[in-house]
Design a protein around this motif. Structure first.
Motif, mmCIF file in Angstrom:
data_model
loop_
_atom_site.group_PDB
_atom_site.id
_atom_site.type_symbol
_atom_site.label_atom_id
_atom_site.label_comp_id
_atom_site.label_asym_id
_atom_site.label_seq_id
_atom_site.Cartn_x
_atom_site.Cartn_y
_atom_site.Cartn_z
ATOM 1 N N VAL A 54 -4.613 5.371 3.106
ATOM 2 C CA VAL A 54 -3.598 6.425 3.205
ATOM 3 C C VAL A 54 -4.319 7.757 3.385
ATOM 4 C CG1 VAL A 54 -1.703 7.596 2.014
ATOM 5 C CG2 VAL A 54 -2.051 5.141 1.710
ATOM 6 N N GLY B 58 -7.132 7.482 -1.291
ATOM 7 C CA GLY B 58 -6.995 7.514 0.156
ATOM 8 C C GLY B 58 -7.883 6.491 0.833
ATOM 9 N N HIS C 33 0.827 -1.204 0.000
ATOM 10 C CA HIS C 33 0.000 0.000 0.000
ATOM 11 C C HIS C 33 0.862 1.255 0.000
ATOM 12 C CE1 HIS C 33 -4.073 -1.835 1.439
ATOM 13 N NE2 HIS C 33 -3.523 -2.505 0.446
ATOM 14 N N ALA C 34 1.996 1.205 0.678
ATOM 15 C CA ALA C 34 2.905 2.357 0.671
ATOM 16 C C ALA C 34 3.463 2.583 -0.734
ATOM 17 C CB ALA C 34 4.041 2.131 1.664
ATOM 18 N N LEU D 260 -1.535 12.683 0.536
ATOM 19 C CA LEU D 260 -1.421 12.610 -0.920
ATOM 20 C C LEU D 260 -1.446 14.004 -1.531
ATOM 21 C CD1 LEU D 260 -3.836 9.621 -1.661
ATOM 22 C CD2 LEU D 260 -1.334 9.554 -1.587
ATOM 23 N N ALA E 277 0.759 4.037 -2.818
ATOM 24 C CA ALA E 277 0.584 5.465 -2.551
ATOM 25 C C ALA E 277 1.603 6.293 -3.325
ATOM 26 C CB ALA E 277 0.708 5.733 -1.051
#
Length: 249
Positions: A198, A193, A165-166, A203, A169
């Motif tokens: 996140v 998001g 997920h990082a 973002l 992002a």
């Protein structure tokens, strides 16, 4: 096919040359121009036979990439005619992956990608022959935003995969920097998001410096090389016989 459809060339195997670039060329566009003008949209399918089958069914605004995966240059060509570009994908996992890959290409071309998904093991050719033009039109009436498939592909099925997920992002941030339409920017930041877990504010913060840069003025003169002028003239001649007649005169 019926005799209302002008025959399309099929054997397109020529390599690229200084004047012919497959990645910048769209199959069937000359035949689709009037259909695009009337419908206000253009449909992008995968194969030449898909274009021909849809034209035979009366859906004349269909085009296809010319021997390549869909490119931003091809989408920019279509954007000259309409910003309503609808891509057509298979409904299986491979089709979803293709839809996910195409979304950043749409963004690069300045378009907000939308698409339809056909039942598994069908393509536009087989679908329109089996179910008719009305069923295809029903699909085209409600295309899905391709952002959904893109974020789904980034996030994966494991909701606990923090590292993935990082990395996702980071991909979202890179793409957000290229989105200039504020409504599309807000939609992408909000959905990303939510799906990735996140912070939306993070973002937006990461992309704020890039978005603060002024866009070039549309009225500013653009320098065009002699080669660019010649290529544009050849393209216009190929698309409109009247232009070729004027050049000949």
């Amino acid at each position: 096919l019926n005799d209302r459809v002008t025959p399309f060339p099929l054997n397109i195997t020529s390599p690229d040359s200084p004047l012919f670039h497959k990645g910048q060329t769209v199959y069937g566009l000359a035949h689709a121009r009037e259909g695009i003008r009337k419908s206000g949209r253009v449909i992008v399918v995968e194969g030449y036979m898909d274009v021909i089958a849809l034209a035979g069914a009366g859906i004349t605004e269909a085009t296809a990439p010319l021997g390549t995966a869909l490119t931003a240059d091809q989408l920019r060509v279509l954007r000259r005619f309409t910003e309503s570009v609808i891509a057509c994908f298979d409904g299986d996992a491979a089709g979803r992956r293709a839809a996910a890959r195409s979304f950043p290409v749409f963004v690069e071309a300045g378009l907000w990608g939308r698409g339809i998904f056909l039942p598994q093991d069908t393509d536009p050719d087989s679908f329109v022959r089996a179910h008719g033009a009305a069923a295809m039109e029903a699909k085209l009436a409600s295309p899905e935003p391709l952002i959904e498939a893109w974020i789904e592909g980034l996030a994966g099925s494991n909701q606990d995969a923090v590292g993935r997920h990082a990395a996702a992002a980071d991909e979202v941030v890179r793409l957000l920097k290229r989105v200039r339409n504020p409504h599309e920017y807000n939609a992408l930041a909000r959905l990303a998001g939510q799906r990735l877990g996140v912070g939306e504010a993070l973002l937006r913060t990461e992309t704020a410096p890039e978005r603060a840069k002024p866009l070039p003025s549309r009225s500013a003169p653009v320098a065009v090389s002699a080669t660019g002028v010649e290529e544009l003239l050849v393209e216009l001649m190929a698309m409109d016989a009247a232009v070729a007649s004027r050049v000949r005169a």
